[in-house]
Design an enzyme around this catalytic site. Structure first.
Site, PDB file in Angstrom:
ATOM      1  CG  ASN A  98       1.791  -3.946   3.225  1.00 47.07           C
ATOM      2  OD1 ASN A  98       2.666  -4.101   2.376  1.00 47.07           O
ATOM      3  ND2 ASN A  98       1.696  -4.747   4.271  1.00 47.07           N
ATOM      4  CD  GLU A 137      -5.040  -4.629  -1.597  1.00 44.88           C
ATOM      5  OE1 GLU A 137      -5.334  -5.824  -1.513  1.00 44.88           O
ATOM      6  OE2 GLU A 137      -4.449  -4.015  -0.673  1.00 44.88           O
TER       7      GLU A 137
END
Length: 126
Positions: free
Chosen positions: A42, A55
């Site tokens: 992230n 992701e």
């Protein structure tokens, strides 16, 4: 497939996270049907809307390199507990790997497996 290598790659990616605001590190590793692994972390921004999740970072790296067929994605976080994908990531997962597996791991080495459809049974489609 044994997903321990995928979880290990996600753990390494987590350490690369740029999280000056939340201090909440997330790492992800996605494996293609051909066995290639892409990782992501992230990346936060002072303009919170510009933040990108681990992701999506992993998936977008893979797509930008020409890969579009995925088997599974592993997700880990600095919380030490199981951390499922957020809603935006679930939508992206549903579009890019609708039949894929999501592997969540905690710091004790335990894993939980879900199909993407389990976490987003009704996705937005155009």
């Amino acid at each position: 497939m044994n997903y321990s290598e995928l979880v290990n790659e996600a753990m390494k990616a987590k350490e690369m996270a740029y999280v000056p605001y939340s201090k909440f590190k997330v790492g992800a590793a996605v494996v293609t049907k051909g066995g290639k692994i892409y990782t992501g972390c992230n990346i936060e921004n002072a303009s919170f809307g510009a933040t990108n999740c681990a992701e999506r970072t992993a998936l977008f790296k893979a797509v930008s390199e020409g890969d579009r067929e995925f088997d599974a994605i592993a997700v880990v976080s600095s919380s030490g507990d199981f951390t499922p994908p957020c809603g935006i990531c679930r939508q992206v997962l549903a579009e890019l790997m609708p039949e894929g597996k999501i592997i969540l791991a905690n710091n004790d080495g335990e894993t939980r497996e879900y199909m993407v459809e389990d976490l987003l049974p009704v996705r937005f489609e155009l």
